[in-house]
Write a protein that holds these residues in place. Structure first.
Motif, short mmCIF file in Angstrom:
data_model
loop_
_atom_site.label_atom_id
_atom_site.label_comp_id
_atom_site.label_asym_id
_atom_site.label_seq_id
_atom_site.Cartn_x
_atom_site.Cartn_y
_atom_site.Cartn_z
N PHE A 44 -9.26 -1.01 18.43
CA PHE A 44 -7.87 -1.28 18.01
C PHE A 44 -7.19 0.05 17.70
O PHE A 44 -7.80 1.12 17.78
CB PHE A 44 -7.84 -2.22 16.79
CG PHE A 44 -8.38 -1.59 15.52
CD1 PHE A 44 -9.74 -1.49 15.30
CD2 PHE A 44 -7.51 -1.08 14.54
CE1 PHE A 44 -10.24 -0.90 14.13
CE2 PHE A 44 -8.00 -0.51 13.38
CZ PHE A 44 -9.37 -0.41 13.17
N GLY A 45 -5.92 -0.05 17.32
CA GLY A 45 -5.19 1.13 16.83
C GLY A 45 -5.19 2.29 17.82
O GLY A 45 -4.85 2.13 18.99
N TYR A 79 0.41 -1.29 18.10
CA TYR A 79 -0.51 -0.15 18.27
C TYR A 79 0.01 0.76 19.39
O TYR A 79 -0.08 1.98 19.32
CB TYR A 79 -1.91 -0.65 18.63
CG TYR A 79 -2.64 -1.36 17.51
CD1 TYR A 79 -2.59 -0.89 16.20
CD2 TYR A 79 -3.44 -2.48 17.77
CE1 TYR A 79 -3.28 -1.52 15.18
CE2 TYR A 79 -4.13 -3.12 16.76
CZ TYR A 79 -4.06 -2.64 15.46
OH TYR A 79 -4.76 -3.26 14.46
N HIS A 83 -15.87 6.56 11.30
CA HIS A 83 -15.52 6.95 9.93
C HIS A 83 -15.83 5.82 8.95
O HIS A 83 -16.38 6.04 7.89
CB HIS A 83 -14.04 7.33 9.88
CG HIS A 83 -13.12 6.37 10.60
ND1 HIS A 83 -13.32 6.03 11.92
CD2 HIS A 83 -12.05 5.64 10.19
CE1 HIS A 83 -12.40 5.16 12.29
NE2 HIS A 83 -11.62 4.90 11.25
N ARG A 84 -15.49 4.56 9.35
CA ARG A 84 -15.71 3.43 8.44
C ARG A 84 -17.20 3.16 8.27
O ARG A 84 -17.69 2.88 7.19
CB ARG A 84 -15.00 2.19 8.97
CG ARG A 84 -14.68 1.16 7.92
CD ARG A 84 -13.67 0.13 8.38
NE ARG A 84 -13.36 0.18 9.78
CZ ARG A 84 -12.29 0.82 10.29
NH1 ARG A 84 -11.42 1.39 9.51
NH2 ARG A 84 -12.10 0.87 11.60
N GLU A 128 0.86 -1.19 0.00
CA GLU A 128 0.00 0.00 0.00
C GLU A 128 0.89 1.24 0.00
O GLU A 128 1.12 1.86 1.02
CB GLU A 128 -0.90 -0.01 1.24
CG GLU A 128 -1.84 -1.19 1.26
CD GLU A 128 -2.62 -1.27 2.57
OE1 GLU A 128 -2.88 -0.22 3.19
OE2 GLU A 128 -2.96 -2.39 2.97
N LYS A 183 -19.39 2.30 18.72
CA LYS A 183 -18.35 2.83 17.84
C LYS A 183 -18.81 2.79 16.37
O LYS A 183 -18.64 3.76 15.64
CB LYS A 183 -17.04 2.04 18.01
CG LYS A 183 -15.94 2.57 17.09
CD LYS A 183 -14.64 1.79 17.16
CE LYS A 183 -13.75 2.17 15.97
NZ LYS A 183 -12.52 1.39 15.87
N ASP A 202 -11.28 -0.76 1.83
CA ASP A 202 -11.20 0.55 2.47
C ASP A 202 -9.78 0.81 2.90
O ASP A 202 -8.97 -0.11 3.06
CB ASP A 202 -12.15 0.65 3.68
CG ASP A 202 -11.48 0.25 4.99
OD1 ASP A 202 -10.89 -0.85 5.02
OD2 ASP A 202 -11.55 1.02 5.94
N ASP A 203 -9.46 2.09 3.01
CA ASP A 203 -8.21 2.46 3.64
C ASP A 203 -8.53 3.59 4.59
O ASP A 203 -9.36 4.44 4.29
CB ASP A 203 -7.17 2.88 2.61
CG ASP A 203 -5.79 2.92 3.25
OD1 ASP A 203 -5.34 1.88 3.76
OD2 ASP A 203 -5.16 4.00 3.26
N SER A 204 -7.91 3.55 5.74
CA SER A 204 -8.28 4.52 6.76
C SER A 204 -7.07 4.94 7.57
O SER A 204 -6.02 4.31 7.49
CB SER A 204 -9.35 3.92 7.67
OG SER A 204 -8.90 2.69 8.19
N GLY A 205 -7.24 5.97 8.35
CA GLY A 205 -6.15 6.41 9.21
C GLY A 205 -6.53 7.63 10.00
O GLY A 205 -7.66 8.12 9.92
N SER A 223 -0.58 5.59 9.01
CA SER A 223 -1.08 5.34 10.37
C SER A 223 -0.71 3.97 10.92
O SER A 223 -0.36 3.82 12.09
CB SER A 223 -2.61 5.48 10.41
OG SER A 223 -2.97 6.84 10.25
N LYS A 258 -5.61 -2.03 -3.18
CA LYS A 258 -6.10 -3.31 -2.62
C LYS A 258 -7.19 -3.90 -3.51
O LYS A 258 -7.19 -5.09 -3.82
CB LYS A 258 -6.71 -3.09 -1.23
CG LYS A 258 -5.71 -2.72 -0.16
CD LYS A 258 -6.41 -2.55 1.20
CE LYS A 258 -5.97 -1.27 1.86
NZ LYS A 258 -6.45 -1.06 3.22
N PHE A 262 -10.41 10.78 12.24
CA PHE A 262 -10.22 9.52 11.53
C PHE A 262 -10.90 9.68 10.17
O PHE A 262 -11.98 10.27 10.08
CB PHE A 262 -10.90 8.36 12.26
CG PHE A 262 -10.08 7.79 13.38
CD1 PHE A 262 -8.90 7.11 13.12
CD2 PHE A 262 -10.49 7.90 14.70
CE1 PHE A 262 -8.14 6.55 14.14
CE2 PHE A 262 -9.75 7.36 15.73
CZ PHE A 262 -8.57 6.69 15.45
#
Ligand code: IMP
Length: 197
Positions: free
Chosen positions: A151-152, A96, A179-180, A42, A174, A69-72, A86, A54, A118
Motif C-alpha cells: 500500500f501507500g 495513494y 520498518h513496522r 493525529e 516485505k 504505531d505511527d509510520s511514514g 505521509s 492513538k 520508512f
C-alpha cells in the motif's frame, strides 16, 4: 487469555503485527472489534507523538493495554517530507496515487538517487507505562512506480540491497525487512523482558 488492543483499523497492519505476537498467549484485538470509535486526530509533530495520541484515546475508552504505531516516509532531498503527514501529503482524502505523484513531482529537479527511509514508531501503553521501539527501512524513491502489492508509497520505494520495489514483494518478504516489522519485533522483545508478555 491476556488481551492487547492494537489501535488500528488497517487489517494489513493487523495481520502483520498479529504474526509477530503469535507465539505468545495473548489475543490481539483491533479497532474492527469495537463499534463507535471516535475519529482520532493525529496532530502530533512526531511519529511517537501520533502513536501515543492513538494509544491514549483507545486506552481511555476501553481500559485495556494498547499497542499502536505511527509510520511514514522521510525523503532526504525534501528535508524529511512527507514525514508525519505521509497519509495526507497530497491533501485530505487523497489517494495513494495522488501522494506518489506529488512525491515524484517534488523530486523532479533533484539528482538521483533520491534517498529515503520508512520509519515506524511502535508503542505499548497500559495507562501509566509507555514503551516504544523505532524501526527504519532505508532505500530510494524511483520515478516509474512498479508493483501492485502492499500500500501507500510501496510502488515507488526500492529498499537498499534490492532491485525491486516493496510493491513487487510478497507480504512475507516485505514483513521481514519492513520498518513496522523491525519496530514491533523490538517492542515484543521489550515486553518479554519486562514480563508483560
Ligand atoms: P500510518 O502509520 O497508518 O499513519 O501511516 C501513514 C502513511 O505512511 C500511510 O498512509 C502511507 O502513506 C505511509 N506508509 C506507512 N507505512 C508504509 C509502508 O509500509 N508502505 C508504504 N507506505 C507506508
Amino acid at each position: 487469555m491476556k488481551e492487547l488492543i492494537f489501535a488500528t483499523g488497517n487489517l494489513g497492519k493487523l495481520k502483520e503485527v498479529s504474526k509477530i505476537f503469535s507465539n505468545h498467549d495473548i489475543k490481539i484485538l483491533s479497532l474492527k472489534d469495537f463499534e463507535d470509535i471516535p475519529e482520532i486526530i493525529e496532530d502530533g509533530l512526531t511519529f511517537e507523538e501520533n502513536a501515543f495520541i492513538k494509544a491514549e484515546v483507545i486506552f481511555n475508552l476501553f481500559g485495556k493495554p494498547v499497542i499502536s504505531d505511527d509510520s511514514g516516509l522521510s525523503i532526504e532531498q525534501l528535508n524529511g517530507e512527507p514525514g508525519v503527514i505521509s497519509a495526507r501529503y497530497a491533501g485530505e482524502n487523497c489517494t495513494y496515487e495522488d501522494n506518489n505523484n506529488k512525491v515524484i513531482n517534488a523530486l523532479k529537479d533533484f539528482p538521483e538517487p533520491h534517498k529515503a527511509k520508512f520509519v515506524s514508531c511502535a508503542l505499548y501503553f497500559n495507562g501509566n507505562e509507555k514503551i516504544i521501539s523505532i524501526g527504519e527501512l532505508n532505500g530510494e524513491i524511483i520515478k516509474n512506480g512498479s508493483g501492485s502489492n502492499g500500500f501507500g508509497y510501496d510502488p515507488i520505494f526500492i529498499p537498499d540491497g534490492f532491485t525491486k520495489t516493496l510493491a513487487e514483494m510478497t507480504t512475507e518478504e516485505k514483513n521481514e525487512i519492513s520498518h513496522r516489522g523491525i519496530a514491533f519485533r523490538s517492542l515484543r522483545n521489550k515486553l518479554i523482558e519486562r514480563k508483560i508478555l
